[in-house]
Design an enzyme around this catalytic site. Sequence first.
Site, PDB file in Angstrom:
ATOM      1  N   GLU A   1     -15.586   9.359  66.205  1.00 23.44           N
ATOM      2  CA  GLU A   1     -15.360  10.431  65.087  1.00 23.44           C
ATOM      3  C   GLU A   1     -13.743  10.433  65.572  1.00 23.44           C
ATOM      4  O   GLU A   1     -13.542  11.372  66.365  1.00 23.44           O
ATOM      5  CB  GLU A   1     -16.262  11.687  65.164  1.00 23.44           C
ATOM      6  CG  GLU A   1     -16.018  12.302  63.913  1.00 23.44           C
ATOM      7  CD  GLU A   1     -14.953  13.463  64.017  1.00 23.44           C
ATOM      8  OE1 GLU A   1     -13.947  13.127  63.468  1.00 23.44           O
ATOM      9  OE2 GLU A   1     -15.405  14.348  64.653  1.00 23.44           O
TER      10      GLU A   1
ATOM     11  N   CYS B   1     -10.622  17.980  62.226  1.00 19.84           N
ATOM     12  CA  CYS B   1     -10.159  16.638  61.706  1.00 19.84           C
ATOM     13  C   CYS B   1     -10.694  16.560  60.182  1.00 19.84           C
ATOM     14  O   CYS B   1     -10.393  15.796  59.318  1.00 19.84           O
ATOM     15  CB  CYS B   1     -10.871  15.535  62.136  1.00 19.84           C
ATOM     16  SG  CYS B   1     -12.682  15.862  62.648  1.00 19.84           S
TER      17      CYS B   1
END
Length: 488
Positions: free
Chosen positions: A261, A295
Amino acid sequence: MTTRQSGGGQRLLIGGSWAEPDGGHYEVIDPATEDVVGWAPEASRDQVHAAAGAAREAFRTWSRTTPVERAAILHRAAEEIRRNLLPYAELAQAETGATTGTARGMQVGVGAARFQRYARVEPVEEPLPPQINEAGPFGGAAVLGALAVRRPVGVVTCITSYNNPWANPAGKIAPALATGNTVVVKPAPQDPLSVYRMAEALEAAGVPPGVVNIVSGARAEVGEAAVDSPDVDMVSFTGSTAVGRRIAEVCGRGMKRQLMELGGKGAAIVFEDADLESAVRGIGTTFSFYSGQICTAPTRVLAQRPVYDRLVSQLAAYASRLPVGDPRASGTVVGPVISAAHRDRVESYVELGRKEGARVVAGGERPPLDRGFYVAPTLLADCTPDMRVVREEIFGPVVVVVPFDDEEEAVALADDSEYGLIDYVWSGDVARAFRVAGRLRSGGVGINTVGRNMEAPFGGFKQSGVGRDVGSYALHAYTELQSLVWPG
């Protein structure tokens, strides 16, 4: 067993024993006060490999325990975390600079919820339809039954991000343990102490020695050893795309499974018929939630020209109203970023935006606070797609705004990025919003919301990652499929 901490600081957890680090200790700094929170251990390469070896040894037994036994331990761990929520949240706040509500709810609270989520036993076998094999190797027709069975991958290295030292590690450790894996956890160097508290909660819940191992360090060699150890079968990493690429190279040489990720530069497409108040609140989370150090933030706003000026004006007003300061104060909305170095990096991007021709309509100056690593919520308008502030992940409370004319241009601008983690669409025309979402090359799309469903698959396209986790998808991520076939 040795004690968990010594006079010099925190100890490592290797094979069920709390060990003195070969590399000594380093300071963990409170980003709000610049005081020393504690002393984190610096593992050696040999100690990291020893942790992986201990995990390999423990896997032989742990992988044979029943899902019900593993679930019971995870349930007890969740209860232990909830019992200690306040002291755990105080430590997380000191390490990360999170506001009190974020530290309690989104950090420790979500961490406990994830252990509880994976304390739910789920089926590991999927019956497949019988098949008539008319040309078997021994001639004649045969009916063959089959099962697809999920098996644990083995030893999983979990390398976690600094923005959430509870939810992020729990989202890796809990599903990995639930499916029969053992883990080596390498916490982010900025806030590792919370992860050791998580390990203590797991120990109190009855996790056997070697099933969970924690090795920290500020030097790159600690993470490298956790990836290249021959005892490691899989790496689960949350962090920057640049580091993810280096990890992937090592994993490729060893054919190790990966769950990555990585970075994001989420596009928030705001059409002229959007509810601007809702869009401003959603985009504004970039300023407040972890001070933009996340993010999934909608940092790249694409505004249709008829509402461009109004949206910029409302975003600027919203950013200017947010109280910045001590995260322990009840009225604070925006706390510090993680370190002085990161503050300087974010500020350098704001200055770069000025030089590139962007207009600073909110923020842009360091808040007048005596101590701490603070960045004012900043809005850069009149941006163009080629600007670095538009293309690169800043990872701070900075939002850029780019105008567009029509749907085709909006989709083209949104996809003109190496990232593809989560995008957002605001429109009063829900059919159009879903149509646009279906064209975006991103792992997720929020439609008139920045909220997340924690059972929905999470991960990215392009340079934003490899694989999917969260909910049942995490159980898939930490398992391999094995086929069992027999005569029917």
